[in-house]
Design a protein around this motif. Structure first.
Motif, PDB file in Angstrom:
ATOM      1  N   ILE A  28       0.851  -1.190   0.000  1.00 51.91           N
ATOM      2  CA  ILE A  28       0.000   0.000   0.000  1.00 51.91           C
ATOM      3  C   ILE A  28       0.887   1.239   0.000  1.00 51.91           C
ATOM      4  CG2 ILE A  28      -1.699   1.343   1.326  1.00 51.91           C
ATOM      5  CD1 ILE A  28      -2.907  -1.210   0.194  1.00 51.91           C
ATOM      6  N   LEU A  29       0.531   2.223  -0.826  1.00 51.85           N
ATOM      7  CA  LEU A  29       1.164   3.533  -0.814  1.00 51.85           C
ATOM      8  C   LEU A  29       0.058   4.577  -0.670  1.00 51.85           C
ATOM      9  CD1 LEU A  29       3.793   3.034  -3.665  1.00 51.85           C
ATOM     10  CD2 LEU A  29       4.241   3.135  -1.203  1.00 51.85           C
ATOM     11  N   LEU A  46      -5.154   8.587 -10.762  1.00 52.33           N
ATOM     12  CA  LEU A  46      -4.041   9.492 -10.477  1.00 52.33           C
ATOM     13  C   LEU A  46      -3.201   9.638 -11.731  1.00 52.33           C
ATOM     14  CD1 LEU A  46      -2.973   8.236  -6.942  1.00 52.33           C
ATOM     15  CD2 LEU A  46      -3.899  10.493  -7.506  1.00 52.33           C
ATOM     16  N   LEU A  47      -3.069  10.867 -12.188  1.00 53.43           N
ATOM     17  CA  LEU A  47      -2.309  11.167 -13.392  1.00 53.43           C
ATOM     18  C   LEU A  47      -1.093  11.992 -13.014  1.00 53.43           C
ATOM     19  CD1 LEU A  47      -5.349  12.175 -15.637  1.00 53.43           C
ATOM     20  CD2 LEU A  47      -4.267   9.927 -15.436  1.00 53.43           C
ATOM     21  N   SER A  48      -0.063  11.940 -13.823  1.00 52.46           N
ATOM     22  CA  SER A  48       1.164  12.681 -13.517  1.00 52.46           C
ATOM     23  C   SER A  48       1.011  14.179 -13.743  1.00 52.46           C
ATOM     24  CB  SER A  48       2.328  12.138 -14.338  1.00 52.46           C
ATOM     25  OG  SER A  48       2.027  12.239 -15.707  1.00 52.46           O
ATOM     26  N   LEU A  69      -5.421   9.396  -0.085  1.00 48.76           N
ATOM     27  CA  LEU A  69      -5.893   8.240  -0.840  1.00 48.76           C
ATOM     28  C   LEU A  69      -4.953   7.064  -0.621  1.00 48.76           C
ATOM     29  CD1 LEU A  69      -6.670  10.074  -4.198  1.00 48.76           C
ATOM     30  CD2 LEU A  69      -8.262   9.505  -2.346  1.00 48.76           C
ATOM     31  N   LYS A  70      -5.525   5.897  -0.516  1.00 51.57           N
ATOM     32  CA  LYS A  70      -4.744   4.671  -0.356  1.00 51.57           C
ATOM     33  C   LYS A  70      -4.635   4.005  -1.728  1.00 51.57           C
ATOM     34  CE  LYS A  70      -5.935   2.091   3.148  1.00 51.57           C
ATOM     35  NZ  LYS A  70      -6.530   1.044   4.012  1.00 51.57           N
ATOM     36  N   PHE A 108      -7.484   0.891  -8.547  1.00 51.26           N
ATOM     37  CA  PHE A 108      -6.405   0.591  -7.597  1.00 51.26           C
ATOM     38  C   PHE A 108      -6.322   1.633  -6.477  1.00 51.26           C
ATOM     39  CE2 PHE A 108      -4.823  -1.158 -11.717  1.00 51.26           C
ATOM     40  CZ  PHE A 108      -4.978  -2.493 -11.394  1.00 51.26           C
ATOM     41  N   ILE A 109      -7.344   2.462  -6.354  1.00 56.59           N
ATOM     42  CA  ILE A 109      -7.348   3.529  -5.348  1.00 56.59           C
ATOM     43  C   ILE A 109      -8.507   3.311  -4.396  1.00 56.59           C
ATOM     44  CG2 ILE A 109      -7.482   6.013  -4.964  1.00 56.59           C
ATOM     45  CD1 ILE A 109      -6.504   6.322  -7.922  1.00 56.59           C
TER      46      ILE A 109
END
Length: 87
Positions: A2-3, A20-22, A51-52, A82-83
């Motif tokens: 997890i991040l 999540l986009l760069s 957010l996890k 994935f979030i």
């Protein structure tokens, strides 16, 4: 496994839709712990949303992650699946 990603509250609906986009960076920036994500998130919002990110699952599905020397994790864009938006 997890991040975490600290983000302004106003951006959460966009992330729920697009992930999540760069944005104007080369990679998405992630933290290994909630405290660091909170510090990063507070740069743009006094009460950021944390957010996890299910990093292991994302990696197992082809998303690459890179650990910087300063302990920050970088990744390719992270799809919403994935979030974790709410625990």
């Amino acid at each position: 496994e997890i991040l975490y990603h600290g983000t302004p509250r106003a951006t959460v609906p966009l992330i729920e839709e697009s992930g999540l986009l760069s944005m104007n960076r080369q990679y998405v920036h992630l933290s290994a712990d909630i405290q660091t994500a909170m510090v990063v998130g507070k740069r743009r919002d006094v009460q950021p949303t944390i957010l996890k990110v299910k990093a292991l699952e994302a990696h197992q599905n082809g998303i690459d992650f890179y650990l910087e020397n300063n302990g920050i994790w970088l990744s390719e864009p992270i799809p919403p699946r994935f979030i974790v938006f709410k625990d």
